[in-house]
Motif scaffolding. Structure first.
Motif, short mmCIF file in Angstrom:
data_model
loop_
_atom_site.label_atom_id
_atom_site.label_comp_id
_atom_site.label_asym_id
_atom_site.label_seq_id
_atom_site.Cartn_x
_atom_site.Cartn_y
_atom_site.Cartn_z
N GLY A 82 16.86 -1.45 8.09
CA GLY A 82 17.05 -0.26 8.92
C GLY A 82 16.94 1.01 8.12
N GLY A 83 15.79 1.21 7.49
CA GLY A 83 15.59 2.30 6.55
C GLY A 83 15.98 1.85 5.16
N SER A 84 15.37 2.47 4.17
CA SER A 84 15.69 2.10 2.79
C SER A 84 15.31 3.22 1.84
CB SER A 84 14.96 0.82 2.38
OG SER A 84 15.30 0.47 1.07
N PHE A 85 13.99 3.54 1.78
CA PHE A 85 13.49 4.64 0.95
C PHE A 85 13.74 4.40 -0.54
CE2 PHE A 85 15.57 6.32 4.88
CZ PHE A 85 14.42 6.35 5.65
N GLY A 86 13.92 3.13 -0.93
CA GLY A 86 14.19 2.79 -2.32
C GLY A 86 15.59 2.27 -2.54
N ARG A 87 16.52 2.58 -1.65
CA ARG A 87 17.92 2.16 -1.87
C ARG A 87 18.06 0.66 -1.84
NH1 ARG A 87 21.80 0.66 -3.77
NH2 ARG A 87 23.96 1.34 -3.46
N ARG A 88 17.36 0.00 -0.94
CA ARG A 88 17.51 -1.45 -0.79
C ARG A 88 16.64 -2.22 -1.78
NH1 ARG A 88 19.23 0.08 4.57
NH2 ARG A 88 21.08 -1.18 5.08
N ALA A 89 16.07 -1.51 -2.74
CA ALA A 89 15.45 -2.20 -3.88
C ALA A 89 16.52 -2.62 -4.87
CB ALA A 89 14.43 -1.29 -4.56
N GLU A 90 17.67 -1.97 -4.82
CA GLU A 90 18.78 -2.29 -5.71
C GLU A 90 19.58 -3.46 -5.14
OE1 GLU A 90 18.78 -0.86 -8.49
OE2 GLU A 90 17.67 1.00 -8.17
N SER A 91 20.37 -4.11 -6.00
CA SER A 91 21.11 -5.30 -5.57
C SER A 91 22.60 -5.20 -5.87
CB SER A 91 20.53 -6.55 -6.26
OG SER A 91 19.17 -6.73 -5.94
N ASP A 92 23.10 -3.99 -6.09
CA ASP A 92 24.53 -3.84 -6.39
C ASP A 92 25.41 -4.32 -5.24
OD1 ASP A 92 23.25 -1.51 -5.22
OD2 ASP A 92 25.21 -0.54 -5.28
N ASN A 93 24.96 -4.09 -4.00
CA ASN A 93 25.75 -4.53 -2.86
C ASN A 93 25.75 -6.05 -2.73
OD1 ASN A 93 22.95 -4.31 -2.03
ND2 ASN A 93 23.64 -4.68 0.05
N VAL A 94 24.68 -6.70 -3.18
CA VAL A 94 24.63 -8.16 -3.16
C VAL A 94 25.62 -8.73 -4.17
CG1 VAL A 94 23.16 -10.19 -3.56
CG2 VAL A 94 22.23 -8.17 -2.39
N THR A 95 25.61 -8.18 -5.37
CA THR A 95 26.57 -8.62 -6.40
C THR A 95 28.00 -8.48 -5.89
OG1 THR A 95 25.08 -8.03 -8.21
CG2 THR A 95 27.44 -8.15 -8.72
N GLN A 96 28.30 -7.32 -5.34
CA GLN A 96 29.65 -7.07 -4.84
C GLN A 96 30.03 -8.06 -3.74
OE1 GLN A 96 30.63 -3.98 -1.86
NE2 GLN A 96 31.53 -2.87 -3.60
N ALA A 97 29.12 -8.29 -2.81
CA ALA A 97 29.41 -9.19 -1.69
C ALA A 97 29.68 -10.61 -2.17
CB ALA A 97 28.25 -9.17 -0.69
N VAL A 98 28.90 -11.07 -3.14
CA VAL A 98 29.10 -12.43 -3.66
C VAL A 98 30.45 -12.54 -4.38
CG1 VAL A 98 28.25 -14.18 -5.27
CG2 VAL A 98 26.64 -12.91 -3.82
N LEU A 99 30.82 -11.52 -5.15
CA LEU A 99 32.11 -11.55 -5.84
C LEU A 99 33.27 -11.64 -4.86
CD1 LEU A 99 31.47 -8.94 -8.68
CD2 LEU A 99 31.60 -11.43 -8.91
N PHE A 100 33.15 -10.93 -3.75
CA PHE A 100 34.20 -11.03 -2.73
C PHE A 100 34.14 -12.39 -2.02
CE2 PHE A 100 34.31 -6.21 -2.53
CZ PHE A 100 35.61 -6.11 -3.00
N ALA A 101 32.93 -12.85 -1.71
CA ALA A 101 32.78 -14.11 -0.96
C ALA A 101 33.26 -15.31 -1.75
CB ALA A 101 31.31 -14.29 -0.56
N ARG A 102 33.27 -15.23 -3.05
CA ARG A 102 33.79 -16.33 -3.87
C ARG A 102 35.27 -16.58 -3.62
NH1 ARG A 102 31.68 -16.25 -10.04
NH2 ARG A 102 32.76 -18.25 -9.93
#
Length: 719
Positions: free
Chosen positions: A388-408
């Motif tokens: 839903g839009g990105s413009f380069g922001r969703r090339a990064e994966s910091d939110n993925v790292t954070q989500a996995v750390l919480f999901a553990r």
């Protein structure tokens, strides 16, 4: 990202297999002309034809509003001789071996590269499949394949009037040897170059297209998150008493630099998050400020620089100049602010990690999840979604790292959703830049010498180290630093200056977005000094390229350049400004903006006329939409875009403090497309890069105030 080497036409390998009654063609996308520092890649795209004749294209370039899921299928369908109504598109799974962008080396969508990368391989995939299907039909009929032709999803034998659909030929075709060097159409295109509706439009209008934020899984909970407001800060303590009392809240999770409230739904999670009492340790960046940042860039500008593009003898050119002009330009940090805030859903189970996310870089997200989960990469599955839009922001994966750390920490699927404020305040910002320019003019107003120093961070060093020169030159930082002009004497250099207090990243282009503003504003400044019309001044300095002259001349004609503007209301001032850029593989874009500045100093863009030559045009509707959307995005940045820091914290949050152009502020934007050449160039970032200087130059024409920094505020205009 831009300034990359062009793709080669090196021969490629196709393989056909019969599986589940389908014909599958795999095509490596190769970049044989990449620099010696870039590894040679063999990524793949796949074409699948089912028994019913339906064609499935597994697209390695994601759809984030730019029309990739229509334009790429057009390439396949053109050579396969089918209509777009027969095409189904699937997100490619994370797999660098099959789907890596041949220039970037990872599976990612950026740099206005998608159509450049897909142009030949995707057409060849369609042509190869078409030739195999024709051969299969000829074998069935016992006729010469040369007597057959493909049309509308079937093979025809004109002499006998026979016809057989692709679906009925799939199994036979899959047993045939794969032809090499199949011819491609050079002309007579039926789809390419004609306007087509977006294949994803209907689902988006109906609300059935699934974005990352729409993911729903059995047993899933939703979490709202709060990270340290200062980069490098740490969580000290959390009082969650009131949060746990909120109906629907199921738990509170902690990691080193963030806290999350888990609930049955977002409203409860956000209410619980707001009820937390959190203490942070701000760390070493607690005193960081925007004022300190630019003071640091000013100091760095006096240091050693890495040389970039150069020609002639700059000092000699300045020595014979009748006049010299010097200027300092600066660009602020800006955020991406996509309409869909960052989110990521994770489920760890049975020794595996599944991730549902909209990402521009699937394999980078996969690797980040693997590191955070402590699992091998092959145990991580990324389910990519619409973005839903990105413009380069969703090339990064910091939110993925954070989500996995919480999901553990839980035993169920967990969706992490960032609030708008969290998204704005924890971005990878387009960096702040300082630019020092100097030019000499002779008595006739011609530039005798040009010097441009760029000072700022290098996102490319982090993202693609192999692209950085052995001397430390970031090619993206200096791309377009001279514009499309043929100066006899020029020198560009770069001072890399990083800040540990904020994260820099790519923002619908980086180098061109700041250099286009700087160069085109300074060219306007030089034209005013020389007393020459801004368009004429540009034309007299163009490189010897008829495409540039044609675009500039057409823009002058279609914009009514030189004609009087309608008068504004009492106290309003009107002006017209121009910008010209050439980048993204060869795209030329001219933008002419018209503005009204009211009595309070507020600027409104009323009309934009654009002329674009982006080489071979695949879908003209997509080209127009990209320029229009890019211009709107760029106008938002020019009028409002600025991220500022105080006490280490971002001062902006939601759209009240980080504004975007509203519908009632949007200008009328016309797009005139010049088609040239036989290959496409990049389009997605051009409009954003070119509109800022056109607007600033129009403001100068209206007010006489030269803007050497953005955004354009009443304060900057003395209001």
């Amino acid at each position: 990202m831009n300034g990359h080497p062009r793709l080669s036409r090196r021969a490629f390998v196709v393989t056909g297999t019969a599986a589940a009654g389908a014909l599958t063609i795999g095509v490596p996308l190769d970049a044989g002309a990449a620099s010696s520092t870039t590894p040679d890649f063999a990524p793949n795209a796949f074409l699948r034809i089912a028994r019913d004749g339906a064609v499935t294209l597994i697209v390695p370039y994601v759809e984030m509003g730019q029309g990739t899921y229509t334009s790429v299928p057009m390439l396949i369908a053109e050579e396969l001789e089918i209509g777009l109504d027969a095409v189904t598109v699937e997100h490619a799974p994370a797999d660098n071996a099959l789907y890596a962008n041949p220039i970037m080396g990872h599976q990612e969508t950026d740099g206005s590269l998608s159509m450049r990368a897909a142009w030949e391989p995707m057409r060849r995939a369609g042509a190869t499949a078409r030739q195999m299907l024709i051969a299969a039909a000829a074998s069935v009929w016992g006729v010469d394949a040369a007597a057959c032709q493909a049309r509308d999803g079937a093979v025809l034998h004109a002499a006998s009037g026979r016809r057989i659909g692709y679906g009925d030929l799939v199994e036979h075709a899959a047993t045939l040897p794969v032809p090499r060097d199949v011819p491609l159409k050079g002309e007579g295109f039926r789809l390419i170059g004609t306007p087509h509706r977006r294949l994803d439009a209907a689902a988006k209008v109906r609300g059935t297209a699934r974005f990352g934020i729409d993911v729903q899984l059995p047993g899933m909970k939703v979490a709202a998150v709060m990270a340290s407001p200062v980069l490098g800060g740490r969580l000290v303590s959390v009082d969650d008493t009131e949060a746990r009392a909120v109906a629907g809240v199921r738990g509170v999770l902690r990691i080193d630099d963030a806290v999350a409230v888990v609930a049955d739904h977002w409203a409860a999670a956000k209410k619980g998050l707001d009820a937390l009492v959190v203490a942070w340790g701000d760390g070493p960046n607690a005193t960081f400020s925007t004022k300190a940042l630019f003071a640091d860039l000013e100091a760095a500008a006096a240091g050693d620089a890495v040389p970039g593009p150069s020609a002639g003898d700059v000092m000699s050119g300045f020595a014979r100049a009748a006049r010299t002009v010097e200027a300092s330009y600066r660009l602020p940090m800006v955020a991406h602010a996509p309409m869909e805030p960052l989110n990521c859903t994770v489920h760890l189970h049975d020794g595996r990690c599944e991730v549902w996310v909209g990402t521009q870089a699937a394999t980078r997200a996969q690797a980040a999840a693997a590191r955070a989960a402590g699992l091998p990469v092959d145990k991580v599955v990324v389910h990519n979604q619409y973005l839903g839009g990105s413009f380069g922001r969703r090339a990064e994966s910091d939110n993925v790292t954070q989500a996995v750390l919480f999901a553990r920490q839980v035993d169920h699927p967990l969706k992490i959703v960032w609030s708008r404020e969290e998204d704005t305040q924890h971005d990878f910002y387009r960096p702040a830049y300082l630019n020092l320019l100097k030019a000499g003019l002779d008595a006739s107003g011609r530039v005798t010498s040009w010097s441009h120093r760029v000072v700022g961070p290098s996102p490319l060093t982090r993202w693609l180290p192999a692209a950085i020169g052995s001397d430390g030159l970031d090619p993206d930082a200096v791309t377009s630093a001279v514009g499309p002009y043929a100066f006899e004497n020029l020198h560009v250099d770069y001072v890399r200056r990083e800040s540990p207090a904020y994260r820099s990243g790519f923002w619908r282009g980086v180098g061109t977005t700041h250099n286009a503003f700087v160069v085109e504003s300074f060219m306007d400044e030089l034209a005013a000094t020389a007393g020459i019309d801004p368009l004429a001044f540009r034309r007299m300095h163009l490189a010897d390229d008829p495409r540039l002259r044609a675009a500039l001349d057409l823009a002058a004609e279609r914009s009514g350049w030189g004609t009087p503007l309608p008068e504004g209301e009492a106290g309003e001032r009107t002006g017209r400004g121009i910008s010209l850029l050439q980048d993204f593989g060869g795209t030329i874009l001219v933008l002419v903006a018209e503005v009204v500045v009211d009595r309070q100093g507020f600027t409104r863009v009323t009309k934009v006329t654009s002329v674009i030559d982006c080489g071979k045009v695949i879908n003209p509707d997509t080209v127009a939409a990209q320029i229009q959307g890019g211009a709107i995005f760029g106008i938002s940045a020019a009028l409002y875009g600025e991220i500022t820091f105080a006490d280490g914290r971002v001062e902006q949050g939601n759209f009240d403090s980080y504004q975007a152009v509203r519908m009632d502020e949007a200008p009328r934007i016309t797009v005139h497309v010049i088609e040239s050449g036989t290959e496409p160039f990049g389009v997605g970032e051009a409009g954003t890069s070119g509109i800022g200087p056109a607007v600033a130059n129009a403001v100068f024409a209206a007010t006489g105030t030269r803007l050497r920094h953005l955004p354009i505020t009443p304060e900057a205009l003395g209001g």
